[in-house]
Design a protein around this motif. Structure first.
Motif, PDB file in Angstrom:
ATOM      1  N   MET A   1       1.087  -1.587   0.270  1.00  0.00           N
ATOM      2  CA  MET A   1       0.115   0.012   0.082  1.00  0.00           C
ATOM      3  C   MET A   1       0.574   0.975  -0.254  1.00  0.00           C
ATOM      4  O   MET A   1       0.759   2.377  -0.453  1.00  0.00           O
TER       5      MET A   1
ATOM      6  N   HIS B   1      -5.120  -0.157  -6.466  1.00  0.00           N
ATOM      7  CA  HIS B   1      -3.882   0.012  -7.015  1.00  0.00           C
ATOM      8  C   HIS B   1      -3.657   0.223  -8.098  1.00  0.00           C
ATOM      9  O   HIS B   1      -2.825  -1.185  -8.473  1.00  0.00           O
TER      10      HIS B   1
ATOM     11  N   GLU C   1      -0.064  -0.988  -8.906  1.00  0.00           N
ATOM     12  CA  GLU C   1       0.212  -2.546  -7.940  1.00  0.00           C
ATOM     13  C   GLU C   1      -0.645  -3.590  -9.098  1.00  0.00           C
ATOM     14  O   GLU C   1      -1.766  -4.188  -8.987  1.00  0.00           O
TER      15      GLU C   1
ATOM     16  N   HIS D   1      -4.366   6.445  -4.644  1.00  0.00           N
ATOM     17  CA  HIS D   1      -4.533   5.855  -4.200  1.00  0.00           C
ATOM     18  C   HIS D   1      -5.099   5.446  -3.187  1.00  0.00           C
ATOM     19  O   HIS D   1      -5.816   4.457  -2.105  1.00  0.00           O
TER      20      HIS D   1
ATOM     21  N   HIS E   1      -3.238  -6.626  -3.082  1.00  0.00           N
ATOM     22  CA  HIS E   1      -2.215  -5.535  -3.608  1.00  0.00           C
ATOM     23  C   HIS E   1      -0.688  -6.302  -3.143  1.00  0.00           C
ATOM     24  O   HIS E   1      -0.622  -7.634  -3.298  1.00  0.00           O
TER      25      HIS E   1
HETATM   26 ZN   LIG Z   1      -1.885  -1.168  -2.328  1.00  0.00          ZN
END
Ligand SMILES: [Zn+2]
Length: 882
Positions: free
Chosen positions: A1, A144, A147, A218, A252
């Protein structure tokens, strides 16, 4: 993250040899094929390469075209649509199970709805339903955008689940309905386009210079309880109102280095509003994942550090209070699809001796790490989740029923019994929005049919009632109560240093995100907790109509400032050619009293129908009435929002808010600021909450393509100064206040500058603050309200100017007026903080007159993720105040 990398070696395409080693595919991904698979096209055949191959990233369109082809070729898959994205794509997802289960899909959805909302459902019937039902498992990828691995995996996972004939896959198809969701379709294509354009150039692994989402990038994984973004609302509706899954797995790709993947059990602290059985299921599934990695010879799975479950805005934690076992994993981050190599010498010191632990029993030894490896790890994790669901199908369904029942029973016998929210409030539109967002999260809301009394307060008919005795009551409690974050410095031995160990050593432990969020407080919505059960007839609420309108006739109207939608009406009226003013002081008209800042409209030659249209569109109520003695005329401001190449989520949130409230604005690039003459083009310039260094310096040469290097620089600072001197208004939020404080020689200091973390700490909490409601920046605010404080600035005015120009001979005349202050009493409303005595009595927001113009310094984020609807009014006022 969050991005933390130790890059030792990259292998860009230009150096890559075609004979590179084959992808390390997990056993789970290498499934035996059935005869039927012969007629089903593989992703590789369809796309021309295997998802996860070096130097290739799929766009959403490519991935979706494969999903649709696969669904067309197999009766084990459907493709459904959950709504539109921010950029107007359709947000589609796959549903995979056995052909027979898909034929009975409506029945299985009904069973899941019934056991998830178990009002009136007896134990014996629940057992029968759990016996008959199928476990619904939500797996998403790509939330995300950078990612990349989880979303790249989804086509291959779909193919493996549809075609696999091994024992495990057959059992999954028989017992499980899998939902495969692209959580951010726009972002998947934005990132793929950027990477594929740069492959083979010196900028192959450059960071993307804009957000991977129309608005916030994000922070799309901080929005889940609020549901500002359309994608969030689509997903909330799909899981909490339509599918009611037992497990939600949100993937993620920012593993704690050198581990290869982070899996549950989660880090501490644990949110108290999650039923213990749900916590157990999460740990059980995580442990099953860990077992699968070591069975497959995939080392480096780690647990119980960094990622805590405190904040409910994540796509995972939002459903914990919906009695869903939510699973987060963080596979090791990858520079898009470019291979990387690491040795033990690249590891942080504490990992160089490869110490094993209960939560890290098979340390990764270093070596090459490719996108294909990350994809294979995600494949193992997905199969482990589905395998648990297949094996424990009955238990998962039955426990979901049991937890829902227990939550309902608990709040029939203990407080909080629920929350009372009066419909008619100063900020009617934010009140309606709060109720709508709770409905969007599957919360039952009622409207009182009669007036009633509770704890000596009389509430009129139409008052909203949100009881906690409902299946998702813990979610409601979590969002409405004041958070009390545990002080992890106390009794530290019980945590065994497993809470963010990098921040240990006596200093306060940093939570992963905000610690206090109480939504009605952030939104400025008044509410009362029910301390006993109510007896009042109610009707269920499906939606809230603001019922804006125009009362009376004539050419002059009044409307109140405290409703956030008043800014929408003011902007629309100014655009339509009406004269709009603010009352300079409180006044009385037509037997009513009005606050300072009340809007006064003279329609002039505006078409008569337009006024009613604006009232209807904005929900604002205008009443005919004449202007009080003293008013200030408003002008439609020319607004510029700085948007540099270090993408700012907060600038994204401001963009979102301006679109939501119908505020016209223009983005201004670094070059646009540097080129000067800003006062010719703008009345107001906004610097979002972003580190001054990112705004001033931007990306370094060589790290991104030349067009995206640098920031506003010294030239830009001079241009901003000239802009204000010539009459412009500069709005600074939180971190960006450092720019005028440091570079404009203001007699203002940030009292927290240089204060150590163990002396003052407030990592995202709600604090009491007082507002000078006679000051135009604070029009529409209550005198006592809150601010959302996260790494904020707190101001003290000094006689002498500070900053780099302190000794410069000719300084601008500067007048500083505090607009908001922290009171001299305990400040914490919700969350956690230490050292509040350092900021008591100090200023939170300043109006600084500088030359002919003004600088507005907000030492906190006025609009926190479009959740802080109350202080958002200060931002709106800053656009119109001159
Ligand atoms: Zn993430």
């Amino acid at each position: 993250m969050q991005v933390r990398g130790w890059v030792s070696a990259l292998l860009p395409r230009s150096l890559f040899l075609a004979a590179a080693a084959a992808l390390a595919l997990s056993a789970a991904a290498a499934l035996a094929l059935s005869p039927a698979a012969a007629q089903v096209t593989s992703p590789e055949e369809h796309l021309g390469f295997k998802p996860g191959a070096d130097f290739h990233l799929l766009t959403y369109e490519e991935a979706l075209s494969y999903f649709e082809r696969l669904a067309g070729e197999s009766d084990r898959m459907l493709v459904l649509d959950m709504g539109e994205t921010s950029e107007g794509r359709r947000m589609k997802y796959g549903v995979i199970s056995s052909a027979e289960n898909l034929r009975r899909l409506d029945r299985y959805r009904e069973i899941n709805r019934r056991i998830s909302l178990p009002q009136g459902l007896e134990d014996a019937e629940a057992r029968l339903l759990a016996e008959e039902g199928k476990a619904i498992v939500w797996i998403d990828g790509g939330l995300h955008g950078t990612e990349v691995a989880p979303a790249q995996l989804l086509p291959q996972l779909a193919y493996d689940l549809v075609t696999g004939e091994d024992r495990q896959t057959v059992a999954i198809r028989e017992n499980v309905i899998a939902l495969l969701v692209f959580a951010n379709p726009d972002g998947m294509t934005i990132v793929s386009d950027w990477y594929m354009k740069n492959v083979g150039t010196p900028y192959e692994t450059s960071p993307i210079p804009w957000l991977y989402h129309k608005y916030v990038g994000h922070d799309n994984n901080r929005d889940s309880f609020m549901g500002n973004l359309v994608e969030t609302r689509n997903m909330n509706r799909a899981h909490s109102l339509e599918w009611f899954p037992e497990i939600l797995y949100n993937q993620h790709q920012t593993g704690p280095f050198p581990a290869r993947i982070w899996i549950p059990p989660d880090a501490e602290p644990t949110n108290p509003n999650v039923h213990p059985l749900i916590v157990r299921w999460k740990s059980l599934i995580g442990t099953a994942m860990g077992k699968a990695f070591d069975e497959n010879g995939q080392p480096g799975a780690i647990s119980r550090i960094r990622y805590d479950t405190w904040y409910p805005g994540y796509a995972t934690q939002v459903v914990d209070g919906h009695n869903v076992a939510s699973i987060l994993t963080e596979t090791q981050l990858y520079r898009y699809a470019t291979p990387q190599h690491f040795t033990v010498n690249d590891f942080p010191e504490e990992h160089r001796d490869l110490t094993k632990g209960v939560f890290y029993p098979s340390p990764w030894l270093g070596g090459w790490w490719r996108l294909g490896d990350a994809v294979a790890y995600n494949a193992t994790a997905c199969m482990a989740v589905l395998d648990v669901a297949a094996r424990y199908r009955f238990e998962l369904l039955y426990d979901k029923y049991k937890v829902g029942r227990e939550v309902m029973e608990r709040f029939r016998g203990e407080p909080p019994y629920g929350y009372i929210v009066p419909r008619e409030q100063p900020d009617r539109s934010s009140t309606a929005l709060l109720v709508e967002r709770m409905l969007g999260n599957g919360i039952e809301v009622y409207s009182a049919e009669d007036a009633f009394e509770h704890n000596g307060i009389r509430y009129p008919a139409g008052t909203f009632i949100l009881p906690t005795s409902q299946p998702f009551g813990l979610f409601l409690k979590n969002i409405f109560e004041r958070q009390s974050y545990p002080d992890l410095r106390k009794y530290s031995h019980i945590w065994q240093g497993l809470v963010n160990p990098e921040d240990w050593e006596g200093a306060p432990l940093r939570p992963y995100d905000g610690v206090g969020w109480t939504l009605p407080i952030q939104m400025g919505v008044k509410y009362w907790e029910m301390t006993s059960l109510l007896t009042v007839p109610v009707t269920k609420v499906d939606s809230v109509d603001l019922e804006g309108g125009v009362a009376g006739g004539g050419g002059s109207y009044l409307f109140e400032h405290a409703d956030n939608r008043s800014v929408s009406a003011a902007m629309a009226l100014l655009q339509a050619g009406a004269t709009v003013r603010w009352a300079d002081a409180p006044f009385a008209a037509g037997g009513r009293s009005y606050d300072a800042g009340t809007y006064v409209v003279e329609t002039g030659r505006m078409p008569a129908g337009r006024l009613r249209e604006i009232a209807r569109e904005t929900g604002v109520r205008l009443t005919s009435g004449s202007a009080p003695g003293s008013t200030t005329a408003l002008q439609l401001p020319r607004i510029g929002l700085h948007t540099g190449w270090v993408a700012s989520m907060d600038a994204g949130w401001i963009t979102y808010i301006f679109d939501e409230y119908g505020i016209p604005f223009e983005r201004v690039t670094n070059a646009g600021i540097r080129s000067g003459h800003l006062a010719d083009r703008f009345d107001v310039l906004i610097l979002a909450d972003q580190d001054a260094a990112q705004i001033l310096e931007g990306h370094r040469i060589g790290t991104v393509p030349p067009d995206y290097v640098g920031g506003i620089g010294d030239e830009g600072v001079l241009a901003l100064k000239a802009f204000v001197r010539e009459g412009g208004r500069l709005v600074c939020n939180n971190s960006s206040c450092d720019i005028p404080i440091e570079h404009f020689a203001l007699p203002v200091v940030d009292v927290l500058d240089g204060v150590p973390a163990d002396s003052f700490n407030c990592p995202g909490a709600l604090l009491r603050a007082d507002f000078d409601t006679r000051h135009p920046l604070a029009y529409g605010m209550p005198e006592r309200d809150m601010v959302f404080f996260s790494r904020g600035r707190v101001f003290e005015v000094r006689e002498e100017a500070g900053g780099e120009e302190a000794s410069a001979p000719a300084r601008e005349p500067v007048v500083v007026e505090p607009v908001a202050r922290y009171p001299d009493e305990p400040l914490l409303l919700s969350g956690w903080m230490i050292g509040d005595e350092r900021i008591r009595g100090k200023a939170a927001a300043l109006d600084v007159s500088y030359g002919e113009g003004k600088i507005f310094l907000f030492g906190f984020n006025t609009h926190n993720r479009a959740q802080a609807r109350s202080t958002m009014r200060l931002l709106f006022n800053a656009l119109l105040y001159r």
